[in-house]
Write a protein that holds these residues in place. Sequence first.
Motif, mmCIF file in Angstrom:
data_model
loop_
_atom_site.group_PDB
_atom_site.id
_atom_site.type_symbol
_atom_site.label_atom_id
_atom_site.label_comp_id
_atom_site.label_asym_id
_atom_site.label_seq_id
_atom_site.Cartn_x
_atom_site.Cartn_y
_atom_site.Cartn_z
ATOM 1 N N SER B 3 0.841 -1.196 0.000
ATOM 2 C CA SER B 3 0.000 0.000 0.000
ATOM 3 C C SER B 3 0.878 1.249 0.000
ATOM 4 N N HIS B 5 -0.702 4.533 0.263
ATOM 5 C CA HIS B 5 -1.553 5.688 0.549
ATOM 6 C C HIS B 5 -1.021 6.364 1.799
ATOM 7 N N ASN B 8 -2.694 7.999 4.884
ATOM 8 C CA ASN B 8 -3.610 7.243 5.725
ATOM 9 C C ASN B 8 -2.933 6.146 6.506
ATOM 10 N N GLN B 11 -4.347 5.023 9.621
ATOM 11 C CA GLN B 11 -5.509 4.124 9.716
ATOM 12 C C GLN B 11 -5.021 2.692 9.720
ATOM 13 N N TRP B 181 -10.664 1.322 -1.964
ATOM 14 C CA TRP B 181 -10.034 1.854 -0.760
ATOM 15 C C TRP B 181 -10.008 0.819 0.355
ATOM 16 N N ASP B 184 -7.285 -1.536 -0.166
ATOM 17 C CA ASP B 184 -5.914 -1.081 -0.293
ATOM 18 C C ASP B 184 -5.412 -1.184 -1.739
ATOM 19 N N PHE B 216 -13.652 6.680 -3.318
ATOM 20 C CA PHE B 216 -12.334 6.417 -2.770
ATOM 21 C C PHE B 216 -12.012 7.403 -1.655
ATOM 22 N N ALA B 217 -12.264 8.674 -1.985
ATOM 23 C CA ALA B 217 -11.925 9.743 -1.056
ATOM 24 C C ALA B 217 -12.793 9.681 0.194
ATOM 25 N N ASP B 220 -11.326 7.529 2.423
ATOM 26 C CA ASP B 220 -10.014 8.067 2.726
ATOM 27 C C ASP B 220 -10.074 9.204 3.741
ATOM 28 N N ASN B 227 -12.407 3.121 9.435
ATOM 29 C CA ASN B 227 -11.274 2.342 9.925
ATOM 30 C C ASN B 227 -11.679 0.984 10.505
ATOM 31 N N LEU B 230 -11.049 -1.669 7.052
ATOM 32 C CA LEU B 230 -9.909 -1.556 6.147
ATOM 33 C C LEU B 230 -9.133 -2.857 6.188
#
Lengths: 623, 623, 343, 343
Positions: B3, B5, B8, B11, B181, B184, B216-217, B220, B227, B230
């Motif tokens: 991943s 990202h 984040n 998270q 998302w 991942d 996605f956002a 995010d 959380n 995920l």
Amino acid sequence: MASNHDKNLFQKRETIDAAVVRFAGDSGDGIQILGKQFTQSTALAGNDLATFQDFPAEIRAPAGSASGVSAFQINFGSHKTQTIGDNIDILFAMNPAALKVNLSDLRDGGLIIIDENCFTTRDLAKAGYDVNPLDDHTLDHYRLMRLPLSNLTIKAVKTEHISIREARHARNMWALGLALWMFDREKTTVTDWIRKKFAGKTHILEANLTALDAGFAYADVTEYNANRHLYHVPEAPIETGLYRNVTGTETLCWGLVTGAMLANLKMVYCSYPITPASDMLHLLTGLGEPYNIIPFQAEDEIASVCAAIGASYAGHLGVTGSSGPGMALKSEAISLAVATELPLVIINAQRGGPSTGLPTKTEQADLYQAIWGRSADTPLVVLAPRSPSACFSAAIEAVELAITFMTPVILLTDGYLSNASEAWKIPDIDAITPFPVKRNAESLTPPLPYSRDPETLARPWLIPGMKGKIHRIGGLERQNQTGNVSYDPQNHHEMTLLRHNKIAGIANRIPRQKVEYGPDKGLLAIVGWGSTFGPIHQAVRQLTEQEYIISHIHLHHIWPLPGNLGTLLSCFEFILIPEMNMGQLATLLRSAYSRPIISYPKVTGQPFKISEIVDAALKILEK
Amino acid sequence: MASNHDKNLFQKRETIDAAVVRFAGDSGDGIQILGKQFTQSTALAGNDLATFQDFPAEIRAPAGSASGVSAFQINFGSHKTQTIGDNIDILFAMNPAALKVNLSDLRDGGLIIIDENCFTTRDLAKAGYDVNPLDDHTLDHYRLMRLPLSNLTIKAVKTEHISIREARHARNMWALGLALWMFDREKTTVTDWIRKKFAGKTHILEANLTALDAGFAYADVTEYNANRHLYHVPEAPIETGLYRNVTGTETLCWGLVTGAMLANLKMVYCSYPITPASDMLHLLTGLGEPYNIIPFQAEDEIASVCAAIGASYAGHLGVTGSSGPGMALKSEAISLAVATELPLVIINAQRGGPSTGLPTKTEQADLYQAIWGRSADTPLVVLAPRSPSACFSAAIEAVELAITFMTPVILLTDGYLSNASEAWKIPDIDAITPFPVKRNAESLTPPLPYSRDPETLARPWLIPGMKGKIHRIGGLERQNQTGNVSYDPQNHHEMTLLRHNKIAGIANRIPRQKVEYGPDKGLLAIVGWGSTFGPIHQAVRQLTEQEYIISHIHLHHIWPLPGNLGTLLSCFEFILIPEMNMGQLATLLRSAYSRPIISYPKVTGQPFKISEIVDAALKILEK
Amino acid sequence: MTININKLEPKDYASNQEVRWCPGCGDYAILKAVKKTLSDLELAPEKIVFISGIGCASRFPYYLQTYGFHTIHGRAAAIATGVTLANPALDIWIISGDGDSLSIGSNHLLHLLRRNLNLVYLLFNNETYGLTKGQLSPTARLGTRSPTSLHGSENEPVHSARYALGAGASFVARSVDVAQKHLLGILRRAHDHKGTALVEILQNCPIFNDGIFHELTNKKNSPDHILELHHGNPMIWGVNHDKGLVLDPVNLSVEAVTIGCDGISETDLLCHDEKNENMAWMLAGLNRRQGMPTPVGVFYAVNKPMLPQLKNEDPGKEDLHQTENLNQKIKKLLDGGHAWTVS
Amino acid sequence: MTININKLEPKDYASNQEVRWCPGCGDYAILKAVKKTLSDLELAPEKIVFISGIGCASRFPYYLQTYGFHTIHGRAAAIATGVTLANPALDIWIISGDGDSLSIGSNHLLHLLRRNLNLVYLLFNNETYGLTKGQLSPTARLGTRSPTSLHGSENEPVHSARYALGAGASFVARSVDVAQKHLLGILRRAHDHKGTALVEILQNCPIFNDGIFHELTNKKNSPDHILELHHGNPMIWGVNHDKGLVLDPVNLSVEAVTIGCDGISETDLLCHDEKNENMAWMLAGLNRRQGMPTPVGVFYAVNKPMLPQLKNEDPGKEDLHQTENLNQKIKKLLDGGHAWTVS
Ligand SMILES: Cc1ncc(C[n+]2csc(CCOP(=O)(O)OP(=O)(O)O)c2C)c(N)n1
Ligand SMILES: Cc1ncc(C[n+]2csc(CCOP(=O)(O)OP(=O)(O)O)c2C)c(N)n1
Ligand code: SF4
Ligand code: SF4
Ligand SMILES: [Mg+2]
Ligand SMILES: [Mg+2]
């Protein structure tokens, strides 16, 4: 019935137990008529009998050629006759081709009667003879009776009104006259028939009568070898009753008519011509309205089975008939009948395959197709009558099962059964319990099209026109009870099981399988189905007479199999299955009972000989 | 692939071994696109995977109704994945009907993601909910994530160029963004695809991109429960190579193309639309001439198989494809191909039956029809690939067998195989030995159409256009060697045997049957065929892990059966056969080996679950 | 064939099954017109049978509160033939799509028309295979693109009306799904006809073939593209009611003219004659020709020999044994005058 | 499609198989004409394929020294379609009986005609099912008695020419078995046609249907019953060459007239126009009408779109790998731009 030809009493008749006679000639020679008339007189003489016809596949193959030979065989005797006879005793060969094609079936020392006028160079060439068989050693092992049959007929028959060609046409009646004399028969049934058949055509009528008389007289008055060939076959000890000669086609059709009547239904018979099933369409068309038959020649086999389904949907009895290739075409629609649970009777007169195969020959190779030849799980009922007589009751049973269980029923007959004839004791219709369809569905509550009779698992036969029962059916999976379209997974499983169990349950409502002949357990059982009954039965008798311990089990219910069959088979060490296919029943029984089976396939387009089955059994018995 | 990202990282992602996700919604909701794009990204993330689509039978059932629900399921993980997963871990339900239809497959504690904007009284009523399931105790056993998905999408996407209706249409991309998302994933493959797909339609393109980003956002940036959901699924230890996602329809078609190429033949693909076989026709039509394919949409199934036979007769490779009801219609013509001994490849994508049945559901119930569903004795070859990947090589094998043995070959796939997808290691074409048809028949002496290769018993493929080989073929029985029409009894027997032995002989030219998993002998072998591979395999693995001794045997060659299969089966005390039919392979094996077999039928239109097979096996293992 | 009951409304002919066509499908309009027709004709629901093949169109019977049989692809005509033979007292309607009728099923259609059984045949022509997702239909016009004709179809389609005339049909008509009033008139005519009445209904499939009949259905200029046939009336069409058909006797063809141009007046125009097979033939070919309108209405209607309607009673009511001694008859059959006694 | 070889005589096109039709069967005359045509056209025997269904007529291929395929009932057209798709370089002839073509096989005939593949279709019409012994054929005229129509058939038959026109045929002709010269001309025309050429050959079956075409074949007065069609010529017939056809424009029909009566002269007569579908239609219906002759010759011949003839080479000669790297192409297909590497 004793002979009463007084003036010939000095001629000595040999009394024999049985005889196999084959008449053979060109397809234009009237051989089948000859055979049928001889058969009729044989029956009246009190003998038991079985016959078989052998046609060329062409409508009319070139005259005089081997491919154009038509034959009619009869086995008759003073005991129960269940086959057409392994070997011929007497062969009437009306031309060289007929001799050539049939000679190999004549037993050593058998009698050949030929028309010597036909053994011209041209005729011999057409038959494929390089040397005249009358001149070399071809016929050394046989007795030969040469007659100038054509000339004798022409001489007897020719008048100013009858051309030589027409006169020669009466050869078959001359030969029939001779045959009747040889076997000590009355002419009257034949003369009656001639009078009826040619009523109005005086000259032809006279010609035929004259030829018949001439043939009869020839043997009667000449001394030419005739006394060497005079036989008497005593009456067979036959059960008392009313008898008649029948083919399987006839009994089957009459069984359908009777079955529909017992069910209080009209029959819509939908078919498309195909050998050897076409004769059923002709016969039922001939019976027509007076017998509550609505005959329908469809545009193809698909249309014919669909029309039959439509007829059953509308509340009468839909019946369709065909042969192998046509059955294949019907399979998609039969699935629909299974899925919607509509009654339907399907007759498959099996013939030689695959594909167009040998259309005029017999075979039993559509068993797989009948049981398994549809997409998805589509259980239905399969029956296979063993003889022309059995076709009658099998047809009635098919009707009853179809309407009782709301299911298609396939009846497997074959080319042999369709055309073979035997003496049939006409059953007493009044003694059969009717099974009229119950139309009081009005009272069912709730009126659900896929509700079920708890005993049979059949759904009610609700038909258009009934008030308060309006519903829709179709090929998509349907909801249990309501019949509405349902894609529900569990419902599909359940409905599949219901269809399966409904048919499986029939196993316990049909008669228990019994042993036809011989002990109920032992070393070897020969298991047969359908038209092989005769040769198997005689083989088992012969072996029993030779003190072998052997049994004959003959299946009529092919699917579902009788409930006790597995146990019964387990009582024998060996199971031998002779079939006119590559071993289809053997496959079925192995799959049903997980037990070894010896398959004896014969795929020649011809019925088994007794001796073939005896030999096959001996291989096991003497191991 | 890790991943990245970054922002984040705080998270916490739960690392899990595998997950089963089902996307469900109305058939107009773009669920299948959603599923396919998620699958593509899953594959790129290095997981092994299997997918399955479930369509309604109607083109477009009433929006919002239970019958209109469309679903896409994916099972992916860090180990070899061979089923679509018994129970769902995460369910995306885009409307109340989707929730209603799919809830029962969700595992206890599973996650449900719903679009709460769709739980209006009207939508609830359409789905058949009296009470809103969000309000009662229906969902007590699950975790629920309520999102105003419609509103969020509309808010994100709506511009002056995009109507509210159009905007709402992008819901599937919003959901996809969220799903990416959650697991991942990179968005890039999806954005690339969107750009290609909607090139030229700027507003739609933008709307889709925006929705994807928004979904996605949302996860995010918001903290709303995200959380809690995920995950990270590590890469599966996959063999190195070039991979791609494929359905069985694709691999099968490509296999045909490859097989024809290896044989140096063009392929004439003749078909009539029918679910689920139509997609093959579409795909092969799309490939067309550049791939040496001559596609032909015939007027019906009979015409399509006949055209394929004509193509093979003329010297190219005739191929036809259909499903159960269409296969039934083809059976008469397949008999002709068997009788004339022409090569022919027939693909049967099985579906729920009988009759129209459940067209969009899967089933394995055409085995009987494939082996036995024709008139007379018509042996041919039947193959059944186990997975989308296996379809490729099976198609090549079918081509090779058809031309080597001059025989029809039936390939049984099913609705599941056709639509399911998996990650496929692309084989190296150059490594496959070509098997070009030998056209040097000019040199054969004598040039007889029914002479035979002593090893294969195949006849030569003599085709119109060849000088000096002129001959005629047809469905009437033909003389050995010359192929001329022959009604000779012995010849018919001999030819029937030759056809039989030719196919039977293949048993010893195909690979020996091996045990897929587990010991070579023991108490219990589970025997499967075709698409049941995955669940059986996983069940056997699970049981082995639980220290039961159990084996998995999976048949690919259904007819003829591998030469060693009988011996192999005899090494196990019990044989259990789970099938998506009423026990058709069980019947076949019982008939072939005369031994008892335990049949486990499932006829729901749905694949087996691993647990169902485990339970069935335990019943035997713990006896 | 109709009996009087307490008159039922169109809605009374609807079954309790949810209608499952795509939104906007032309089949809805046809369903509406059929229910209205059944009601107008005051037909007893239990005497009506709808028989269909397979396809979107063929789901039709499920939605009617009448007897219904959703059969197999292409065989509705064959099954309906059996129903008619068994119980001609029923009111029989066949529902079939263009693929169902003219691809897999055309052999049965040919023979149904030739036999001229007494029933109505509604052919829903959407020029596509709806249910299987839009493949090329035999009625799709030249150049049609589909998953099986990517570059446009390359053969002339089957023209239903021409096909039916070539098959010897006794009644051939055409209407359009959304033209309710016209459709109602045609359905009534079809039902009144003695023999097989073939009605082609042009039907929009918004999913796979949207708008192919747009020219004929849009309010604005459809009159320029549709020719309504009326027996005995001159053949006129056009928004301005000024276009007409005349016979060109030299070239043996019909040609379009404008009233008022070249001295043409209404009396020069061809009048429609439903009983003229040559006129029907020419009209049935019109829609293929540039600048020609698509005729709707009854192309052809004559009396022809019908496969004889047997005097069957309703099988549900019959007792065959009541009228005669069937046992006796069968005994005679089995004896046949050929029997002998063994005693 | 034809190549020059040392010219073969008609007898060189005979196979070594014994011909097995009944004595006097019309099939013999057709066989003779076909062999003569193959010889006249100088066709290479190995390039010719005769494909037939099942029936007496369908035995035809066995008797020719060309490639031949005796298939299954009703499916010759479908199998021939596959042959044509695979190798259009062949010279393809279909042989089929009236039952084979117009009962079980009509769906395939419809679509063959519509697709207009390049081949010749000879329909032997003896108005009976010869091989299965004389049942009612779909072409048997009203009132025909047979084992399946004991009291005479009750429906109009299928008229082959009309059916073919309704199916969109591009070439429709008719000839008579024993009219050798005429038949030879028609066979040549049919072979020259680009597209599907349907030739109905009226054929006597002396066994089951003897003499049904007697009117057309007896030397004495057949000219009173036959109208020979010649493109561009006025339609005249009769022993005295004085009967003709005119158009009745009011009733839109063709009518018979006598030259010299009512002031009719030859110039008043309709001239045959092979390209006019309306004329073809009217002529195809003539034989049903009292007092009208049976037309023989080419009813209709136009060019229509043909199912595209792919540029296939003879499959026996082709090496697909010669022209391009097929492996490469397939690799690209399998990759498809969607692949990823696991390493
Ligand atoms: C024997 C068989 N072949 C094919 C199919 C698949 N199939 C179902 S409907 C259909 C065609 C539908 O087209 P059409 O008749 O025009 O009806 P529509 O859906 O357009 O109303 C096809 C090919 C089938 N169900 N059965
Ligand atoms: C599927 C199938 N159905 C029926 C038959 C039986 N059959 C063979 S030929 C034929 C009809 C023959 O008539 P026609 O086509 O007019 O040819 P003819 O013999 O008159 O030349 C029929 C019904 C068959 N062989 N196969
Ligand atoms: S696919 Fe077309 S024809 Fe079928 S229901 Fe939908 S709109 Fe109607
Ligand atoms: S039955 Fe008729 S068509 Fe057949 S071969 Fe004999 S004469 Fe010819
Ligand atoms: Mg359609
Ligand atoms: Mg014929």
